[in-house]
Design a protein around this motif. Sequence first.
Motif, mmCIF file in Angstrom:
data_model
loop_
_atom_site.group_PDB
_atom_site.id
_atom_site.type_symbol
_atom_site.label_atom_id
_atom_site.label_comp_id
_atom_site.label_asym_id
_atom_site.label_seq_id
_atom_site.Cartn_x
_atom_site.Cartn_y
_atom_site.Cartn_z
ATOM 1 N N ALA A 117 0.820 -1.214 0.000
ATOM 2 C CA ALA A 117 0.000 0.000 0.000
ATOM 3 C C ALA A 117 0.851 1.259 0.000
ATOM 4 C CB ALA A 117 -0.955 -0.007 1.193
ATOM 5 N N ALA A 118 1.878 1.300 0.859
ATOM 6 C CA ALA A 118 2.750 2.476 0.911
ATOM 7 C C ALA A 118 3.538 2.640 -0.377
ATOM 8 C CB ALA A 118 3.702 2.376 2.094
ATOM 9 N N GLY A 119 3.750 1.533 -1.086
ATOM 10 C CA GLY A 119 4.461 1.590 -2.356
ATOM 11 C C GLY A 119 3.574 1.920 -3.540
ATOM 12 N N GLY A 120 2.263 2.099 -3.306
ATOM 13 C CA GLY A 120 1.354 2.497 -4.372
ATOM 14 C C GLY A 120 0.560 1.380 -5.005
ATOM 15 N N LYS A 121 0.712 0.148 -4.513
ATOM 16 C CA LYS A 121 -0.045 -0.966 -5.083
ATOM 17 C C LYS A 121 -1.406 -1.058 -4.402
ATOM 18 C CE LYS A 121 0.158 -5.939 -6.041
ATOM 19 N NZ LYS A 121 0.134 -5.852 -7.526
ATOM 20 N N GLY A 173 -18.598 0.728 4.649
ATOM 21 C CA GLY A 173 -19.469 1.840 5.012
ATOM 22 C C GLY A 173 -18.994 3.189 4.511
ATOM 23 N N GLY A 174 -17.932 3.199 3.704
ATOM 24 C CA GLY A 174 -17.460 4.442 3.111
ATOM 25 C C GLY A 174 -16.482 5.229 3.951
ATOM 26 N N LYS A 175 -16.085 4.696 5.094
ATOM 27 C CA LYS A 175 -15.118 5.382 5.946
ATOM 28 C C LYS A 175 -13.733 5.353 5.295
ATOM 29 C CE LYS A 175 -13.013 7.054 9.641
ATOM 30 N NZ LYS A 175 -13.119 8.469 10.054
ATOM 31 N N THR A 176 -13.062 6.500 5.279
ATOM 32 C CA THR A 176 -11.717 6.593 4.726
ATOM 33 C C THR A 176 -10.773 7.188 5.752
ATOM 34 O OG1 THR A 176 -12.577 6.888 2.484
ATOM 35 C CG2 THR A 176 -10.299 7.520 2.848
ATOM 36 N N LEU A 177 -9.581 6.650 5.812
ATOM 37 C CA LEU A 177 -8.530 7.154 6.689
ATOM 38 C C LEU A 177 -7.377 7.618 5.811
ATOM 39 C CD1 LEU A 177 -7.538 7.435 9.662
ATOM 40 C CD2 LEU A 177 -6.581 5.134 9.428
ATOM 41 N N GLY A 178 -6.900 8.837 6.045
ATOM 42 C CA GLY A 178 -5.825 9.356 5.207
ATOM 43 C C GLY A 178 -6.360 9.979 3.934
ATOM 44 N N ASP A 179 -5.503 10.051 2.914
ATOM 45 C CA ASP A 179 -5.825 10.729 1.660
ATOM 46 C C ASP A 179 -6.869 9.955 0.862
ATOM 47 O OD1 ASP A 179 -5.910 12.060 -0.726
ATOM 48 O OD2 ASP A 179 -3.749 11.979 -1.113
ATOM 49 N N PRO A 180 -8.107 10.495 0.729
ATOM 50 C CA PRO A 180 -9.150 9.773 -0.012
ATOM 51 C C PRO A 180 -8.866 9.688 -1.508
ATOM 52 C CG PRO A 180 -9.915 11.977 0.570
ATOM 53 C CD PRO A 180 -8.600 11.787 1.266
ATOM 54 N N GLN A 181 -7.934 10.526 -1.987
ATOM 55 C CA GLN A 181 -7.558 10.482 -3.400
ATOM 56 C C GLN A 181 -6.421 9.500 -3.662
ATOM 57 O OE1 GLN A 181 -9.494 12.194 -5.535
ATOM 58 N NE2 GLN A 181 -10.622 12.775 -3.683
ATOM 59 N N HIS A 182 -5.906 8.918 -2.600
ATOM 60 C CA HIS A 182 -4.786 7.990 -2.752
ATOM 61 C C HIS A 182 -5.009 6.775 -1.859
ATOM 62 C CE1 HIS A 182 -0.435 6.690 -2.335
ATOM 63 N NE2 HIS A 182 -0.587 6.769 -3.641
ATOM 64 N N VAL A 183 -6.151 6.113 -2.045
ATOM 65 C CA VAL A 183 -6.473 4.921 -1.259
ATOM 66 C C VAL A 183 -5.801 3.711 -1.895
ATOM 67 C CG1 VAL A 183 -8.308 3.354 -0.523
ATOM 68 C CG2 VAL A 183 -8.651 5.830 -0.381
ATOM 69 N N THR A 184 -4.919 3.060 -1.145
ATOM 70 C CA THR A 184 -4.231 1.882 -1.672
ATOM 71 C C THR A 184 -4.356 0.659 -0.762
ATOM 72 O OG1 THR A 184 -2.168 2.764 -0.741
ATOM 73 C CG2 THR A 184 -2.551 3.120 -3.102
ATOM 74 N N LEU A 185 -5.063 0.810 0.361
ATOM 75 C CA LEU A 185 -5.376 -0.361 1.192
ATOM 76 C C LEU A 185 -6.862 -0.314 1.510
ATOM 77 C CD1 LEU A 185 -4.509 -2.889 2.687
ATOM 78 C CD2 LEU A 185 -3.981 -1.483 4.686
#
Length: 359
Positions: A104-108, A332-344
């Motif tokens: 995830a941190a690597g962008g996958k 349920g649509g909850k996002t943590l961190g950047d919602p434009q860069h969700v990778t996990l």
Amino acid sequence: MIVSIRRISKAALLAGVLLTAACSQSGEAPKARTEFNIGWSIYAGWMPWPYAQQAGIVKKWADKYGLKINVVQVNDYVESVNQYTAGKLDGVTVANMDALTIPAAGGKDTSAIIVGDYSNGNDGIMLKGGGDLKSLKGKQINLVELSVSHYLLARGLASAGMALNDVKTVNTADADIVGAFASPDVTAAVAWNPQLSVMKGQLGAKEVFSSANIPGEILDLLAVDTATLKANPKLGKALAGIWYETVALMKRQDAEGKAARAAMAKLAGSTPEAFDGQLATTYLYADPKAAVAATESPALVTTMTRVRDFSFSKGLFKGAASADAVGMSFPGGKTLGDPQHVTLRFDDSFMKMAAEGKL
């Protein structure tokens, strides 16, 4: 002896990031396929996968959906995650912290589709000479740095009103941790099973904190490439079917359940007694309804907030300006961190199908 490997090094992390960077720029969208490779490494909570292959359960569910699923052993845990990150595997068994800090941190873009278990005592902080958590202040503590042991230490210290800068950590390989703790010069260490169980038997040793004190925080997952899953949703259905049929069998207390656990122990290079001991400190989500509830619980967001904050503080989000750089999504649509860069993504849809009998 079960080799329970949950370790990560900066070198391995960087290798994973570089591999992802190399493979994620192709621009080719995954296509519908019929053959997939799922990687696993030896750990009590992951032994259902190779057993399912041996017992024909993998083939049963793969055939149901017209697929071929290869369950591939990778001897080194970090290497298995790096192979997944590089696109050589379609899915992999992985701890929640490592799913975040490597692919995830690597962008996958990665989806955790099965929350399989959590460590419920498999990881612990050991101290010699008496005392409690507060006795750790100012001590040198041997552990595998940047691993779940490091995270457990941070949580343990916090529970006693301390921080990581109140101690000095000494990076020690998991293969060397038992020998190090046996040395008179080493009075504190953090480890996981089976090493932890050996260390508990040393004269004057006492466990002062364990993963049982933070239930649900050290999670073991099955993660799958998100784009591959979207193009091939039958893969998720088959994997969920395999998992829940196998875990239901291994939880049985009759002759068939005992035989299944014995076969898993053999696949892990262990004895049935030692394997059962590891399972005793592993909380398996055998019931898909329980797994769905855990995935939908606000506690998971709290846990992943702690995990990502720890990971960022240790430089595991290379080049990131803040812990929010790596986005995570939850049911349920909850996002943590950047919602434009969700990778996990914690995707409970296939666990729900299993719970509702719709696989």
